[in-house]
Design a protein around this motif. Structure first.
Motif, short mmCIF file in Angstrom:
data_model
loop_
_atom_site.label_atom_id
_atom_site.label_comp_id
_atom_site.label_asym_id
_atom_site.label_seq_id
_atom_site.Cartn_x
_atom_site.Cartn_y
_atom_site.Cartn_z
N VAL A 174 39.97 41.93 45.58
CA VAL A 174 39.17 40.71 45.53
C VAL A 174 38.58 40.43 46.91
O VAL A 174 39.27 40.51 47.93
CB VAL A 174 40.03 39.50 45.10
CG1 VAL A 174 39.15 38.24 44.97
CG2 VAL A 174 40.75 39.79 43.80
N TRP A 175 37.30 40.09 46.93
CA TRP A 175 36.61 39.74 48.18
C TRP A 175 36.90 38.28 48.51
O TRP A 175 36.69 37.40 47.70
CB TRP A 175 35.11 39.95 48.01
CG TRP A 175 34.31 39.87 49.27
CD1 TRP A 175 34.06 38.77 50.03
CD2 TRP A 175 33.63 40.96 49.92
NE1 TRP A 175 33.27 39.09 51.10
CE2 TRP A 175 32.98 40.43 51.06
CE3 TRP A 175 33.50 42.33 49.63
CZ2 TRP A 175 32.22 41.21 51.91
CZ3 TRP A 175 32.74 43.11 50.48
CH2 TRP A 175 32.11 42.55 51.62
N ARG A 176 37.39 38.03 49.72
CA ARG A 176 37.68 36.68 50.17
C ARG A 176 36.96 36.38 51.49
O ARG A 176 36.95 37.19 52.41
CB ARG A 176 39.18 36.47 50.38
CG ARG A 176 40.00 36.55 49.11
CD ARG A 176 39.62 35.46 48.15
NE ARG A 176 40.48 35.42 46.97
CZ ARG A 176 40.16 34.82 45.84
NH1 ARG A 176 38.97 34.21 45.71
NH2 ARG A 176 40.99 34.82 44.82
N THR A 177 36.34 35.20 51.56
CA THR A 177 35.69 34.75 52.79
C THR A 177 36.64 33.86 53.57
O THR A 177 37.73 33.51 53.11
CB THR A 177 34.42 33.95 52.48
OG1 THR A 177 34.79 32.71 51.85
CG2 THR A 177 33.48 34.73 51.57
N GLN A 178 36.20 33.50 54.76
CA GLN A 178 36.99 32.58 55.59
C GLN A 178 36.83 31.13 55.14
O GLN A 178 37.56 30.26 55.61
CB GLN A 178 36.56 32.70 57.05
CG GLN A 178 36.89 34.03 57.68
CD GLN A 178 38.34 34.15 58.10
OE1 GLN A 178 39.07 33.17 58.13
NE2 GLN A 178 38.78 35.35 58.42
N GLY A 179 35.88 30.87 54.26
CA GLY A 179 35.66 29.50 53.80
C GLY A 179 34.19 29.16 53.74
O GLY A 179 33.32 30.03 53.82
N PRO A 180 33.86 27.87 53.60
CA PRO A 180 32.46 27.45 53.42
C PRO A 180 31.55 27.75 54.60
O PRO A 180 30.33 27.70 54.48
CB PRO A 180 32.57 25.94 53.17
CG PRO A 180 33.90 25.55 53.72
CD PRO A 180 34.78 26.74 53.54
N SER A 181 32.13 28.06 55.76
CA SER A 181 31.29 28.35 56.93
C SER A 181 30.72 29.77 56.88
O SER A 181 29.84 30.11 57.68
CB SER A 181 32.10 28.18 58.22
OG SER A 181 33.20 29.08 58.24
N SER A 182 31.21 30.59 55.96
CA SER A 182 30.70 31.97 55.86
C SER A 182 29.24 31.96 55.43
O SER A 182 28.76 31.03 54.78
CB SER A 182 31.54 32.77 54.86
OG SER A 182 32.87 32.89 55.29
N CYS A 183 28.54 33.03 55.77
CA CYS A 183 27.11 33.12 55.47
C CYS A 183 26.88 33.21 53.96
O CYS A 183 27.80 33.54 53.20
CB CYS A 183 26.51 34.34 56.16
SG CYS A 183 26.99 35.92 55.42
N PRO A 184 25.65 32.92 53.48
CA PRO A 184 25.38 32.93 52.03
C PRO A 184 25.58 34.30 51.39
O PRO A 184 25.89 34.39 50.21
CB PRO A 184 23.92 32.47 51.93
CG PRO A 184 23.33 32.65 53.28
CD PRO A 184 24.46 32.45 54.24
N HIS A 228 28.51 42.96 57.03
CA HIS A 228 27.51 43.04 58.09
C HIS A 228 28.21 42.87 59.43
O HIS A 228 29.40 42.53 59.49
CB HIS A 228 26.44 41.94 57.91
CG HIS A 228 27.04 40.57 57.79
ND1 HIS A 228 27.49 39.85 58.88
CD2 HIS A 228 27.30 39.79 56.69
CE1 HIS A 228 27.98 38.68 58.47
NE2 HIS A 228 27.87 38.63 57.15
N GLN A 229 27.48 43.07 60.50
CA GLN A 229 28.05 42.89 61.83
C GLN A 229 28.50 41.45 62.02
O GLN A 229 27.76 40.51 61.74
CB GLN A 229 27.03 43.26 62.91
CG GLN A 229 27.58 43.22 64.32
CD GLN A 229 26.58 43.73 65.34
OE1 GLN A 229 25.52 44.22 65.00
NE2 GLN A 229 26.93 43.63 66.62
N GLY A 230 29.74 41.27 62.47
CA GLY A 230 30.29 39.94 62.64
C GLY A 230 30.95 39.36 61.42
O GLY A 230 31.54 38.29 61.48
N CYS A 231 30.88 40.07 60.28
CA CYS A 231 31.52 39.60 59.05
C CYS A 231 33.04 39.57 59.25
O CYS A 231 33.62 40.52 59.76
CB CYS A 231 31.16 40.53 57.91
SG CYS A 231 32.05 40.21 56.35
#
Length: 238
Positions: A174-184, A228-231
């Motif tokens: 499962v792909w997980r982001t750091q939260g709402p601050s992540s890029c679209p 991407h770079q910085g992801c």
């Protein structure tokens, strides 16, 4: 968010170790290039020959320098992945193989980047300015490159180790982001799940999810973060 926080703590703990290890490689590399430039740069063919020979041997040095740290990091990440899915993972050949293969790929990427930059300077810079241009470039490496390596490789390697472990145990990823601050672009992948080893999160080509102003060019299929770079996204198991 407990698992994400734990992953972040692991990265923050290991990032200085990655930077220090990468710094040892970069320092030796910079010193060697500077000495060779002083010796060979009046004869361009001689310097290019030296570059090819030096960088032909460098992957072995990179591998020897990084192997211990990467194996320790892999063990830490493997234990974390196991705790997230409530399993004790004592050992895992798939993870060990991934680390060895990854180290080979990283060594080649490092060499390709260095050699490409130096040869571009030789080709694109007037002869009487080449020495200064090379000296400036390797000084930049010494100032910033180890930190960039540490930031990129800790995240990329963590996700690769997690993927290898989860695939070998038959778990979904499962792909997980750091939260709402992540890029679209990353937000569009939040919660996306894949199963088989050949399944991908993003296909090669233009990726323009809802909320993104322009398409992102994806080179090669994305089976895991980073996108991407910085992801700073993570791969989790279910």
């Amino acid at each position: 968010r407990t698992a994400v926080n734990s992953r972040n703590r692991i990265i923050q703990r290991y990032m200085p170790l990655f930077a220090e290890t990468a710094g040892r490689i970069v320092d030796r590399e910079v010193g060697a290039v500077k000495r060779a430039a002083k010796k060979h740069l009046r004869n361009m063919n001689s310097f290019v020959k030296w570059l090819d020979e030096y960088y032909g041997d460098l992957p072995t040095e990179i591998r020897k320098t990084f192997l211990g740290l990467l194996m320790t990091y892999a063990e830490t990440v493997r234990e974390q992945v196991g705790s997230e899915i409530a399993l004790t993972i004592d050992s895992m050949p798939a993870v060990d193989k991934f680390v060895n293969d990854y180290l080979d790929r990283y060594s080649q990427r490092h060499v390709s980047s260095s050699l490409g930059q130096l040869k571009a300077i030789i080709q694109e810079t007037d002869f009487d300015q080449q020495f200064d241009a090379i000296d400036q470039r390797v000084n930049e490496w010494q100032d910033t490159r180890s930190g960039k390596i540490a930031h990129r490789e800790t995240n990329q390697l963590m996700n690769g180790i997690a993927a290898a472990a989860l695939i070998s145990m038959g778990y979904k990823r499962v792909w997980r982001t750091q939260g709402p601050s992540s890029c679209p672009y990353c937000q569009a992948l939040e919660g996306k799940t894949v199963m088989g080893a050949d399944e991908v999160f993003v296909q090669q080509g233009d990726f323009k999810p809802e909320g993104a102003e322009t398409p992102m060019a994806i080179y090669g299929m994305r089976k895991q973060p980073p996108l991407h770079q910085g992801c700073d996204c993570f791969l989790m198991g279910v």
